[in-house]
Motif scaffolding. Structure first.
Motif: not given
Ligand SMILES: [K+]
Ligand SMILES: [K+]
Lengths: 512, 512
Positions: B116-117, B233-234, B339-340, B462-463
């Motif tokens: 989900t980065t 939060t991808g 971190s979306t 994972n942002i």
């Molecule tokens: K993300």
């Protein structure tokens, strides 16, 4: 609020310390007499200092220190000394257009001196504009602050030696204070003697280079002035071009003394006593040396391959020159790693990769028991070991082992204290960076992320120069007054390792 | 070396997980059939995935999981899934000039998806160049990774439920895993049901906006695609302009769902069970909400007064417009904080002060038990309390009190774990930043400090997007392959919170 802290005792002993500070002012007074300039400035400052000291002493004629009073004394006396140290700047510039005529600037310069930060808000650094005496006082504040005002006072004042161990523990950098001899006043004297010895040796060597024709501008005045700021990892210089003003020979001589300044001074005592193994086998010293070697290798290599394209006169040419690249790389790494802040080259003009490596070095700090600022090598070692233990514990939850460092078991309380301190340090650093960024935006100037980060770490880490406008040949003058006040606070709490100051702002300190 | 870990068991169960991953591939296959493009790609991928899964299962026909095998399984299966997930990218682009035809790029995109980065190395994001099916698979990897591959498998595989609690604890974000019901498979099913429910609701709402005429380009495909990447939060989007491609109405609808995605999903279970107080009185949720409000206030104010001068078409005009400033400020803060990584505006073109605030927000992270990455709110709360306790302890050494959070006493082991984790996280972050900077210098490109820091935190946290060339409408394509491999590693360890992966690289894990 029911105050249970006997603040009168702390104020009274702060007065005593101020009174004795006047003795130090006779050195710049002597220089003022020699150069026939600013004599009155230092006479008046001495009178004011002694008067204030005597007045404060009246608050409690028979002060008695308990733990919290000791903490208050250390925090208070450092602040008081910074205020008194600012008086010469104000008196010498009153009625002129000098930036030091502004009280906040004068306090900034004084706090920057005593805390050995070396950040400056002077508009111009030259003996044309300011007297030799005033600039030497600026150097001397760093020398006094380096080994510690309190350690110095314990060495000379029997009254303070009673609670000496406690006081030194509060003032001294690093998680633990090492007692060298059973009597604490003796330990304090040994530390100051070692410090004094290195300072004299450096002054003699620097002036020797001049006599040998290797350093034409390293006059006796300059030799003394730079010895005063090398051993305390201070970084002030009466030359506006810092160490770039001097020959390569001077730069090579300064490097080992900067390394010494970032080393635990207790180790030199062991060396003197004929125990060199205790020195060489010291885990922190070996880590310190290792970090210097690795960083110098990387940065030296960059300089050799052209990382400093815009140097021009300052810093000479490093591209393709092994000696020059090694000298500037080693000098700058040692200087920023242990928080000295001297510069041989305008590193704020290096390429962004080299700048980034220097910024990283700023977060390391000196050794415990050295005069260096920052987070410190010993804490990074503990953190490294804790991190490794976390991994081992994840695989083997049943086998929680104690942290060992150099053969000794580190108590879990100390470990927790180190982690807590480091995170508190980083939190304060981030909060200060945010404040500085927003404050600058408020007055309409915008900082780059690198400038903002370096302003914050350079003040709380007692390093001095940063990047951009606050580079080694720049100044902090353009920051808004509010930011300067925050930075004064940062330098103060950075030198005392945060807790003794921050605790004064909690209700829990004053009550119960 | 005497290996004592029964790696065969972990490999075999990894095979089982791979086998079931094939089920998910039927969704993009269906889309491929609808659009008549890339059908063969997904058929072949399904065959390969099932074959590899079956082969790996043969390594140990009767796998039994002990603690270390469980850890190995989690780390291994995430890596295996990322590799298999890259196959469609490779098959769809073989023989073309697409950046995804390079195996490292394909693996980067797949790892970025599952973790989900949302960082991308695609040369161009458009349904002209890539099929709807392939772009939907990219969205779907995020949805699968969000709530957790392992949690999903436990929900459907009785074999894994035996060690379920342990496995979830290893995979799930946050220091502690909350059991909702006595049976762990049931807990896993509840979590996935809540997650599924929110996803459906968002898809319906988004498509509803289209039907209501408020979002002309929010087709059914886009509604599904963006629901797939909001709840985890991808941050991936099949639109090259991310959420800036859509109307303000769409942006307002996405905000609450992003807030939900950063919230502990267990809280929604309590809400469903009629215990709203447990939700509203949750300390972490209140801190999360508070941080959003404060950051939005600051950044919204900046946008209102002109912090985004260069926006042009993307992001509209915020200066002087209350609605626009609030919308973009709130959206961007929520998106980067948890971190979306969605963007409504090219924040890499905002002024340096606003950029700095966004960078700071990136270090916060989501809540424990949410799909958000980063260090996480709960850890910051513990750190804050530990820091405060350090101060109280300095004044009152005799009174060491336990850390309390929301009425519960936090065990000292947990506290130490949180501090250790956070410092380990920061150490890895710094080491990675140094590597990325040096690696870029090696190939002759130089990164600004902001770009370097953001590349590192955006991958380990994972942002997804960072600043400069890796801004929200940019890509990671230009980094050297070595840096990309390090970033793949960072995304992997960031999603699993470092320890379960890093421990595999210690000797202690395999021996004894
Ligand atoms: K993300
Ligand atoms: K300094």
């Amino acid at each position: 609020m029911n105050i249970r802290v006997d603040w009168r005792a702390s104020v009274s002993l702060t007065g005593t310390i101020c009174k004795y500070l006047a003795l130090a002012l006779f050195v710049p007074l002597a220089v003022a007499v020699v150069y026939q300039r600013d004599i009155l400035v230092f006479v008046v400052t001495i009178v004011i200092t002694v008067t204030i000291g005597l007045l404060l002493e009246q608050v409690d004629p028979d002060p008695e220190l308990r733990p919290r009073e000791a903490m208050l004394l250390v925090a208070l006396s450092w602040f008081a000394v910074a205020i008194l140290g600012a008086i010469p700047y104000l008196l010498a510039t009153v009625g002129t257009d000098s930036s030091l005529a502004h009280p906040v600037n004068a306090l900034f310069e004084s706090m920057s001196g005593f805390t050995t930060t070396g950040a400056t808000v002077m508009d111009e650094i030259s003996t044309d504009r300011y007297s030799h005496a005033l600039l030497l006082w600026r150097q001397m504040t760093q020398w006094l602050g380096g080994m510690g005002i309190i350690v110095l006072m314990i060495a000379i004042l029997p009254k303070l030696a009673v609670n000496g161990a406690q006081l030194i523990q509060i003032e001294s950098p690093g998680p633990e204070f090492q007692r060298l001899t059973p009597r604490i006043a003796e330990t304090a004297r040994i530390l100051w003697a070692v410090y004094f010895g290195f300072t004299l040796a450096l002054a003699a060597l620097l002036y020797g280079l001049n006599l040998a024709g290797l350093a034409p501008n390293m006059t006796a005045y300059n030799a003394l002035a730079h010895s005063f700021t090398t051993l305390p990892t201070g970084g002030f210089s009466p030359e506006s071009n810092s160490i770039a003003a001097f020959s390569g020979a001077v730069q090579w001589v300064l490097i080992p003394f900067m390394v010494v300044a970032g080393t635990n001074f207790a180790l030199f005592w062991y060396l003197l006593r004929g125990e060199p193994r205790r020195f060489l086998e010291n885990t922190e010293f070996r880590a310190y040396a290792g970090v210097i070697v690795v960083f110098t290798g990387v940065v030296g290599g960059m300089l050799y391959s052209g990382a400093a394209p815009a140097l021009g006169e300052l810093g000479g040419t490093t591209e393709g020159s092994g000696e020059s690249a090694l000298r500037h790389g080693l000098f700058q790494i040692v200087s920023l790693l242990n928080s000295t802040g001297f510069a041989t080259s305008d590193f704020a003009a290096w390429d962004s990769t080299a700048q980034f490596m220097l910024l990283t070095a700023m977060f390391v700090g000196g050794s415990a028991g050295s005069t260096g600022g920052g987070i410190k090598i010993i804490r990074w070692l503990v953190i490294w070991k804790v991190a490794r233990r976390e991994l081992v514990t994840a695989a083997h939850p049943e086998a929680v082992k104690p942290i060992r460092l150099g053969g000794y078991v580190i108590d879990e309380d100390v470990t927790r204290g180190v982690l807590g301190f480091t995170l508190l340090y980083l939190l304060v650093f981030v909060a200060a960076t945010v404040f500085i960024v927003l404050d600058s935006a408020r007055v309409g100037t915008s900082l780059t992320v690198l400038e903002a980060i370096s302003a914050s770490i350079a003040t709380i880490g007692n390093i001095g120069p940063g990047f951009g406008t606050l580079g080694p040949f720049g100044s902090y003058l353009e920051f808004p007054t509010t930011s300067k006040l925050v930075m004064i606070f940062l330098m103060w709490i950075g030198r005392l390792e945060i807790i003794p100051v921050l605790v004064l702002f909690t209700g829990a300190f004053w009550k119960r």
